[in-house]
Design a protein around this motif. Sequence first.
Motif, PDB file in Angstrom:
ATOM      1  N   ASN A 124      45.647  44.611  40.781  1.00 13.99           N
ATOM      2  CA  ASN A 124      46.582  44.133  41.830  1.00 13.99           C
ATOM      3  C   ASN A 124      46.076  42.867  42.537  1.00 13.99           C
ATOM      4  OD1 ASN A 124      48.119  46.342  41.213  1.00 13.99           O
ATOM      5  ND2 ASN A 124      47.627  47.499  43.062  1.00 13.99           N
ATOM      6  N   THR A 137      48.709  51.861  41.104  1.00 11.42           N
ATOM      7  CA  THR A 137      49.582  51.039  40.272  1.00 11.42           C
ATOM      8  C   THR A 137      50.861  50.689  41.025  1.00 11.42           C
ATOM      9  OG1 THR A 137      48.739  52.153  38.299  1.00 11.42           O
ATOM     10  CG2 THR A 137      50.800  50.915  38.061  1.00 11.42           C
ATOM     11  N   CYS A 138      51.319  49.443  40.863  1.00 14.37           N
ATOM     12  CA  CYS A 138      52.575  49.032  41.484  1.00 14.37           C
ATOM     13  C   CYS A 138      53.220  47.955  40.639  1.00 14.37           C
ATOM     14  CB  CYS A 138      52.346  48.523  42.914  1.00 14.37           C
ATOM     15  SG  CYS A 138      51.498  46.940  42.989  1.00 14.37           S
ATOM     16  N   SER A 153      54.944  42.648  43.522  1.00 13.07           N
ATOM     17  CA  SER A 153      55.485  43.344  44.686  1.00 13.07           C
ATOM     18  C   SER A 153      54.616  43.089  45.913  1.00 13.07           C
ATOM     19  CB  SER A 153      55.561  44.850  44.409  1.00 13.07           C
ATOM     20  OG  SER A 153      55.925  45.549  45.575  1.00 13.07           O
ATOM     21  N   CYS A 168      52.038  45.904  46.979  1.00 13.70           N
ATOM     22  CA  CYS A 168      50.865  46.248  46.173  1.00 13.70           C
ATOM     23  C   CYS A 168      49.621  46.328  47.058  1.00 13.70           C
ATOM     24  CB  CYS A 168      50.652  45.211  45.078  1.00 13.70           C
ATOM     25  SG  CYS A 168      51.830  45.305  43.718  1.00 13.70           S
TER      26      CYS A 168
END
Length: 559
Positions: A58, A123-124, A128, A131
């Motif tokens: 991320n 997890t994203c 986004s 995150c």
Amino acid sequence: MESLQTTSIQSDQAPSMKHSKRGGWTTFPFIIGAVMGLTLAAGAGSANLIVFLVTVMNIKSINATQINNIITGCYSLFPVAGAVIADSFFSSFYVVSVFAFVSLLGLIMLTLASTIHSLRPPTCAIGSLACEAPSKLQYAVLYLALALASLGVGGTRFTVSTMGAEQFNKPNEQGTFFSWYFFTLYLASAISLTAIIYVQDSVSWGLGFGIGVVANAIGLAVFLLGKRFYCHTKPKGSPFVGIARVLVAAIRKRRKLETFQSQGYFHGDNTKAISSPTESLRFLNCAALRYEDDRKSDRSYSSSWWLCTVEEVEDLKTLIKIMPLWSSGILLSTTIALINSLTVLQALTMDRHLGPRFKIPAGSFLVFSILATALSISIIDRFLLPMWKNLTRRSLKPLQQIGIGHVINIFAMVGSALVETRRLRVVRTHHLNGEPPGPVVPMSGLWLVVPLLVIGVGEAFHFPGQVALYYQEFPTSLKSTSTAMISLLIGIGYYLSTAIIDSVRRSTGWLPDNINDGRLDYVFWLLTAIAFVNFGYYLLCTKFFKYQNTENHENEASA
């Protein structure tokens, strides 16, 4: 591959091989097996790093790119440090063994970071705003893993090539080894860019990094299994201290020549040394002149910051003479680095489909260049060089190989410019200008393969040729450093390519965010001009350069 000539290997190692029966082609499978395993491991950790940082850790894309650039630069620059350690303090065997284990630890940590939930953020969706960034612990584990992996590559990649060459006392066998070393290096890199990236993207990151762990472990094990067969060369201390002493002593004694009577030249313990230094760069010779006040209390002489051996003076002269030739490789590497990065931008705008379902990833186009290099090295070594020797009764010298590589690289730049001209013509015909990313240009991305293949063929000439030249011409005490000079060229080339792109973007409109609105073809023509001028500079350097051990060269060529 052009025959290599190093007097030290012939005089120092040959007797050792004769009595201990070490070295030679018996060691070849162990060293090449290690090269294959360690290169696959390095590719597993670096080939898809940006995607890992963005999708798993991320990390924002710009930050991920910066981290990747730092790691890529370290992969190219650290081998020089590894070579210096091998030359100065420890033998190549122990340097490769320790740093291969270090890279193994780094890959294990990357595998754990990709599989254990507490070592990576939740997890994203990519991009986004929600995150979650990595924690301090997660960042620490990530950075430590990348640092260990970089150090591992630095201590092994070119040090193992020098160790491989040390196993042979015949120049043509050393040249053949370098050819197979580069063939293995490029083949393993191609596998990393295709198969391992596919596993990481489509199966799992843990498995992808795990393959690297297994490859590293196998490479290390194979390398260690060959220990009893290797011919080991002991380091003689840091050669750079001796070089620095020559400069200091020459400066200190520059005024003593007219006021003191010398006692001749100092040779140290080398009884086979030449009686006096060469006439070139004569201002350095005074560093080896003995004066009465250079004597110690026991009336003997020894190396110091006031007095150096003739061998140390000649070593420094050798470096000074070869550095212009080495510098001519910087812009060569820069043009290749620029082509690689700009080709990815082109591929993103073009039709990359092979059939109705399969689409070539833009980043995977570079594998064509690597495959071309690996295949060309094999063809050159097995067919072209023997054919050249049969026709001319002489081996193709390193300078000739490098020059051919320069010429082929110019043709590659021209090819890239012509392909881009055609692509822009299609863009204007279909009115595809506008905001990025824009529609796909109805032109097959396979057009990009042609200049990439030409670049690969050029690399098959000039990179092995440069390694052979530096290994042959560098002082005996700097053999490991000599083979790492290629890595230094690549690292500087990548950093300089970034500066050139930034300069072009600031001063022209050739590289907008949407290259359909720019003039990327002008950039390629600029690279062609740079490559052409650099080739002229290379020819100028070769005109003033003379091989060392000319007689041995001629004997080898006529053998």
